[in-house]
Design a protein around this motif. Structure first.
Motif, PDB file in Angstrom:
ATOM      1  N   ARG A   1     -12.902  10.256  -9.541  1.00  0.00           N
ATOM      2  CA  ARG A   1     -12.564  11.264 -10.550  1.00  0.00           C
ATOM      3  C   ARG A   1     -11.203  11.909 -10.353  1.00  0.00           C
ATOM      4  O   ARG A   1     -10.530  12.248 -11.312  1.00  0.00           O
ATOM      5  CB  ARG A   1     -13.611  12.382 -10.516  1.00  0.00           C
ATOM      6  N   VAL A   2     -10.833  12.122  -9.092  1.00  0.00           N
ATOM      7  CA  VAL A   2      -9.656  12.930  -8.775  1.00  0.00           C
ATOM      8  C   VAL A   2      -8.596  12.047  -8.114  1.00  0.00           C
ATOM      9  O   VAL A   2      -8.852  11.425  -7.091  1.00  0.00           O
ATOM     10  CB  VAL A   2     -10.043  14.088  -7.813  1.00  0.00           C
ATOM     11  N   SER A   3      -7.411  12.016  -8.681  1.00  0.00           N
ATOM     12  CA  SER A   3      -6.362  11.166  -8.109  1.00  0.00           C
ATOM     13  C   SER A   3      -5.712  11.798  -6.876  1.00  0.00           C
ATOM     14  O   SER A   3      -5.331  11.093  -5.946  1.00  0.00           O
ATOM     15  CB  SER A   3      -5.301  10.829  -9.159  1.00  0.00           C
ATOM     16  N   ASP A   4      -5.600  13.129  -6.841  1.00  0.00           N
ATOM     17  CA  ASP A   4      -4.993  13.818  -5.704  1.00  0.00           C
ATOM     18  C   ASP A   4      -5.964  13.795  -4.516  1.00  0.00           C
ATOM     19  O   ASP A   4      -7.056  14.356  -4.588  1.00  0.00           O
ATOM     20  CB  ASP A   4      -4.657  15.261  -6.093  1.00  0.00           C
ATOM     21  N   LEU A   5      -5.552  13.146  -3.435  1.00  0.00           N
ATOM     22  CA  LEU A   5      -6.448  12.974  -2.289  1.00  0.00           C
ATOM     23  C   LEU A   5      -6.766  14.282  -1.576  1.00  0.00           C
ATOM     24  O   LEU A   5      -7.887  14.468  -1.113  1.00  0.00           O
ATOM     25  CB  LEU A   5      -5.872  11.950  -1.306  1.00  0.00           C
ATOM     26  N   ASP A   6      -5.801  15.189  -1.493  1.00  0.00           N
ATOM     27  CA  ASP A   6      -6.085  16.488  -0.876  1.00  0.00           C
ATOM     28  C   ASP A   6      -7.213  17.189  -1.626  1.00  0.00           C
ATOM     29  O   ASP A   6      -8.110  17.764  -1.016  1.00  0.00           O
ATOM     30  CB  ASP A   6      -4.838  17.371  -0.853  1.00  0.00           C
ATOM     31  N   GLU A   7      -7.167  17.100  -2.930  1.00  0.00           N
ATOM     32  CA  GLU A   7      -8.199  17.725  -3.761  1.00  0.00           C
ATOM     33  C   GLU A   7      -9.529  16.965  -3.658  1.00  0.00           C
ATOM     34  O   GLU A   7     -10.587  17.573  -3.512  1.00  0.00           O
ATOM     35  CB  GLU A   7      -7.724  17.773  -5.219  1.00  0.00           C
ATOM     36  N   ALA A   8      -9.467  15.641  -3.708  1.00  0.00           N
ATOM     37  CA  ALA A   8     -10.689  14.830  -3.665  1.00  0.00           C
ATOM     38  C   ALA A   8     -11.446  15.006  -2.351  1.00  0.00           C
ATOM     39  O   ALA A   8     -12.677  15.060  -2.338  1.00  0.00           O
ATOM     40  CB  ALA A   8     -10.346  13.359  -3.887  1.00  0.00           C
TER      41      ALA A   8
ATOM     42  N   VAL B   1      -9.329  -1.127  -5.724  1.00  0.00           N
ATOM     43  CA  VAL B   1      -7.912  -1.403  -5.952  1.00  0.00           C
ATOM     44  C   VAL B   1      -7.168  -1.240  -4.622  1.00  0.00           C
ATOM     45  O   VAL B   1      -7.311  -0.213  -3.947  1.00  0.00           O
ATOM     46  CB  VAL B   1      -7.344  -0.429  -7.015  1.00  0.00           C
ATOM     47  N   TRP B   2      -6.383  -2.252  -4.255  1.00  0.00           N
ATOM     48  CA  TRP B   2      -5.706  -2.221  -2.963  1.00  0.00           C
ATOM     49  C   TRP B   2      -4.778  -1.021  -2.814  1.00  0.00           C
ATOM     50  O   TRP B   2      -4.666  -0.447  -1.726  1.00  0.00           O
ATOM     51  CB  TRP B   2      -4.962  -3.539  -2.699  1.00  0.00           C
ATOM     52  N   GLN B   3      -4.117  -0.603  -3.917  1.00  0.00           N
ATOM     53  CA  GLN B   3      -3.197   0.533  -3.835  1.00  0.00           C
ATOM     54  C   GLN B   3      -3.939   1.807  -3.441  1.00  0.00           C
ATOM     55  O   GLN B   3      -3.436   2.601  -2.648  1.00  0.00           O
ATOM     56  CB  GLN B   3      -2.462   0.761  -5.163  1.00  0.00           C
ATOM     57  N   ARG B   4      -5.128   1.995  -4.010  1.00  0.00           N
ATOM     58  CA  ARG B   4      -5.905   3.199  -3.701  1.00  0.00           C
ATOM     59  C   ARG B   4      -6.384   3.159  -2.250  1.00  0.00           C
ATOM     60  O   ARG B   4      -6.336   4.171  -1.546  1.00  0.00           O
ATOM     61  CB  ARG B   4      -7.091   3.333  -4.672  1.00  0.00           C
ATOM     62  N   ALA B   5      -6.826   1.998  -1.797  1.00  0.00           N
ATOM     63  CA  ALA B   5      -7.258   1.869  -0.404  1.00  0.00           C
ATOM     64  C   ALA B   5      -6.102   2.195   0.538  1.00  0.00           C
ATOM     65  O   ALA B   5      -6.273   2.933   1.518  1.00  0.00           O
ATOM     66  CB  ALA B   5      -7.791   0.459  -0.142  1.00  0.00           C
ATOM     67  N   LEU B   6      -4.925   1.669   0.243  1.00  0.00           N
ATOM     68  CA  LEU B   6      -3.757   1.922   1.081  1.00  0.00           C
ATOM     69  C   LEU B   6      -3.364   3.397   1.043  1.00  0.00           C
ATOM     70  O   LEU B   6      -3.021   3.990   2.071  1.00  0.00           O
ATOM     71  CB  LEU B   6      -2.589   1.034   0.652  1.00  0.00           C
ATOM     72  N   GLU B   7      -3.452   3.992  -0.134  1.00  0.00           N
ATOM     73  CA  GLU B   7      -3.140   5.420  -0.283  1.00  0.00           C
ATOM     74  C   GLU B   7      -4.091   6.264   0.576  1.00  0.00           C
ATOM     75  O   GLU B   7      -3.661   7.195   1.272  1.00  0.00           O
ATOM     76  CB  GLU B   7      -3.260   5.800  -1.763  1.00  0.00           C
ATOM     77  N   ILE B   8      -5.367   5.929   0.560  1.00  0.00           N
ATOM     78  CA  ILE B   8      -6.365   6.661   1.359  1.00  0.00           C
ATOM     79  C   ILE B   8      -6.126   6.436   2.849  1.00  0.00           C
ATOM     80  O   ILE B   8      -6.170   7.381   3.649  1.00  0.00           O
ATOM     81  CB  ILE B   8      -7.794   6.253   0.943  1.00  0.00           C
ATOM     82  N   PHE B   9      -5.859   5.196   3.222  1.00  0.00           N
ATOM     83  CA  PHE B   9      -5.570   4.855   4.617  1.00  0.00           C
ATOM     84  C   PHE B   9      -4.381   5.680   5.130  1.00  0.00           C
ATOM     85  O   PHE B   9      -4.440   6.268   6.217  1.00  0.00           O
ATOM     86  CB  PHE B   9      -5.285   3.355   4.695  1.00  0.00           C
ATOM     87  N   GLU B  10      -3.322   5.724   4.338  1.00  0.00           N
ATOM     88  CA  GLU B  10      -2.130   6.493   4.717  1.00  0.00           C
ATOM     89  C   GLU B  10      -2.445   7.985   4.781  1.00  0.00           C
ATOM     90  O   GLU B  10      -1.925   8.706   5.635  1.00  0.00           O
ATOM     91  CB  GLU B  10      -0.974   6.218   3.743  1.00  0.00           C
ATOM     92  N   TRP B  11      -3.294   8.463   3.888  1.00  0.00           N
ATOM     93  CA  TRP B  11      -3.681   9.870   3.885  1.00  0.00           C
ATOM     94  C   TRP B  11      -4.416  10.212   5.181  1.00  0.00           C
ATOM     95  O   TRP B  11      -4.127  11.240   5.807  1.00  0.00           O
ATOM     96  CB  TRP B  11      -4.564  10.169   2.673  1.00  0.00           C
ATOM     97  N   PHE B  12      -5.365   9.348   5.591  1.00  0.00           N
ATOM     98  CA  PHE B  12      -6.078   9.577   6.851  1.00  0.00           C
ATOM     99  C   PHE B  12      -5.091   9.673   8.010  1.00  0.00           C
ATOM    100  O   PHE B  12      -5.207  10.556   8.858  1.00  0.00           O
ATOM    101  CB  PHE B  12      -7.078   8.449   7.142  1.00  0.00           C
TER     102      PHE B  12
END
Length: 162
Positions: free
Chosen positions: A19-26, A48-59
């Motif tokens: 639902r939420v694109s901003d990872l800090d918020e999600a 989607v690989w981009q989202r997985a990579l975005e989450i990985f980088e966020w962690f």
């Protein structure tokens, strides 16, 4: 809910990530208490690989999460399936730079994604690296390598390897 089988907070986290694109918020409600196992599931469930990579980088950016070989293996699989070779090579370099030990499943995953991605030479490279590091393939890795040889119609090599 499609993730109910996981139980705990996972279904709610995955729903929030959809639902939420901003990872800090999600991740806001769970930010400091996501376990390593939950991190693995979250990464695996990304379509989607981009989202997985975005989450990985966020962690990694948050600093309160320890990224281990399992998380890297999940990302190798995600990036390999998407045939994102540049990103995959960057991830491998990062693992080596950060001293994250390659294990059997790392090599098996690398061999598998490169072979299925049509770059058998790279798959063979990782088999050679595995041999040079004196790592004996487990059953899964053995199956991946035998299948690679069979697909290439190199039946003698498959038999010799087995």
């Amino acid at each position: 809910m499609k993730w109910a089988r996981y139980g705990g907070c996972i279904p709610a986290i995955l729903e929030a990530l959809e639902r939420v694109s901003d990872l800090d918020e999600a991740f806001k409600a769970w930010e400091v208490r996501i376990s390593k196992k939950e991190m693995t599931i979250i990464l695996k469930e990304q379509e989607v690989w981009q989202r997985a990579l975005e989450i990985f980088e966020w962690f990694k950016r948050k600093g309160c999460y320890e990224m281990n070989v399992i998380h890297y293996n999940v990302m190798i699989r995600v990036l390999g399936r998407a045939r994102r070779w540049v990103e995959l090579e960057t991830l491998i370099d990062e693992m080596e730079k950060n001293g994250i030990e390659f294990v059997n499943s790392t090599f098996g995953t690398l061999i598998d994604v490169y072979n299925k991605g049509g770059t058998r030479e790279k798959a063979m490279h990782w088999l050679d690296v595995m041999k040079k590091r004196d790592i004996e393939p487990d059953e899964v890795t053995m199956g991946i390598v035998v299948q690679m040889y069979k697909t290439a119609r190199q039946f003698e090599k498959a038999e010799t390897f087995f």
